[in-house]
Design a protein around this motif. Structure first.
Motif, mmCIF file in Angstrom:
data_model
loop_
_atom_site.group_PDB
_atom_site.id
_atom_site.type_symbol
_atom_site.label_atom_id
_atom_site.label_comp_id
_atom_site.label_asym_id
_atom_site.label_seq_id
_atom_site.Cartn_x
_atom_site.Cartn_y
_atom_site.Cartn_z
ATOM 1 N N MET A 147 0.817 -1.192 0.000
ATOM 2 C CA MET A 147 0.000 0.000 0.000
ATOM 3 C C MET A 147 0.863 1.260 0.000
ATOM 4 S SD MET A 147 -3.136 0.542 -0.151
ATOM 5 C CE MET A 147 -4.425 1.646 0.158
ATOM 6 N N GLU A 148 2.007 1.176 0.623
ATOM 7 C CA GLU A 148 2.911 2.325 0.684
ATOM 8 C C GLU A 148 3.436 2.691 -0.701
ATOM 9 O OE1 GLU A 148 4.649 5.559 2.193
ATOM 10 O OE2 GLU A 148 3.332 4.207 3.295
ATOM 11 N N LYS A 149 3.672 1.686 -1.543
ATOM 12 C CA LYS A 149 4.147 1.958 -2.904
ATOM 13 C C LYS A 149 3.094 2.716 -3.712
ATOM 14 C CE LYS A 149 7.389 -1.827 -3.342
ATOM 15 N NZ LYS A 149 7.791 -2.994 -4.116
ATOM 16 N N ILE A 150 1.836 2.370 -3.500
ATOM 17 C CA ILE A 150 0.760 3.060 -4.210
ATOM 18 C C ILE A 150 0.691 4.516 -3.761
ATOM 19 C CG2 ILE A 150 -1.748 3.178 -4.509
ATOM 20 C CD1 ILE A 150 -1.736 0.100 -4.343
ATOM 21 N N ARG A 151 0.802 4.752 -2.466
ATOM 22 C CA ARG A 151 0.781 6.123 -1.953
ATOM 23 C C ARG A 151 1.956 6.930 -2.479
ATOM 24 N NH1 ARG A 151 -0.506 3.989 3.712
ATOM 25 N NH2 ARG A 151 -2.771 3.934 3.678
ATOM 26 N N THR A 152 3.117 6.310 -2.536
ATOM 27 C CA THR A 152 4.303 6.986 -3.048
ATOM 28 C C THR A 152 4.135 7.328 -4.531
ATOM 29 O OG1 THR A 152 5.678 5.793 -1.466
ATOM 30 C CG2 THR A 152 6.798 6.797 -3.316
ATOM 31 N N ALA A 153 3.620 6.383 -5.304
ATOM 32 C CA ALA A 153 3.402 6.615 -6.734
ATOM 33 C C ALA A 153 2.361 7.714 -6.949
ATOM 34 C CB ALA A 153 2.961 5.328 -7.413
ATOM 35 N N TYR A 154 1.310 7.715 -6.156
ATOM 36 C CA TYR A 154 0.270 8.735 -6.282
ATOM 37 C C TYR A 154 0.815 10.111 -5.917
ATOM 38 C CZ TYR A 154 -4.234 11.073 -5.690
ATOM 39 O OH TYR A 154 -5.284 11.943 -5.783
ATOM 40 N N ALA A 155 1.622 10.178 -4.880
ATOM 41 C CA ALA A 155 2.237 11.451 -4.488
ATOM 42 C C ALA A 155 3.161 11.959 -5.596
ATOM 43 C CB ALA A 155 3.006 11.288 -3.187
ATOM 44 N N TRP A 156 3.930 11.058 -6.197
ATOM 45 C CA TRP A 156 4.811 11.459 -7.299
ATOM 46 C C TRP A 156 3.983 11.966 -8.473
ATOM 47 C CZ3 TRP A 156 5.521 10.415 -12.395
ATOM 48 C CH2 TRP A 156 6.689 10.881 -12.966
ATOM 49 N N ALA A 157 2.909 11.253 -8.807
ATOM 50 C CA ALA A 157 2.059 11.647 -9.930
ATOM 51 C C ALA A 157 1.425 13.014 -9.688
ATOM 52 C CB ALA A 157 0.976 10.593 -10.172
ATOM 53 N N ARG A 158 1.014 13.276 -8.461
ATOM 54 C CA ARG A 158 0.432 14.590 -8.146
ATOM 55 C C ARG A 158 1.478 15.686 -8.242
ATOM 56 N NH1 ARG A 158 -4.684 15.053 -4.854
ATOM 57 N NH2 ARG A 158 -3.869 17.169 -4.758
ATOM 58 N N ALA A 159 2.701 15.371 -7.882
ATOM 59 C CA ALA A 159 3.780 16.362 -7.948
ATOM 60 C C ALA A 159 4.193 16.646 -9.396
ATOM 61 C CB ALA A 159 4.976 15.890 -7.138
#
Length: 51
Positions: A1-13
């Motif tokens: 789940m942490e990888k998904i959050r990290t990927a989503y944060a990167w995508a938003r940035a």
């Protein structure tokens, strides 16, 4: 789940990059899939990313 959050944060940035790559990829895919709603998908992705 942490990888998904990290990927989503990167995508938003990096919204512009993500949307540009998605639009390009979907445009190519639309050549093989007739009727693919490229604009609707990109707009939906923009909404998810908060663009």
């Amino acid at each position: 789940m942490e990888k998904i959050r990290t990927a989503y944060a990167w995508a938003r940035a990096h919204k512009r990059t993500v949307l540009a790559v998605a639009a390009a990829g979907l445009t190519v895919a639309a050549g093989y899939i007739p009727g693919l709603p490229v604009d609707d998908i990109v707009n939906g992705l923009g909404v998810l990313l908060g663009a």
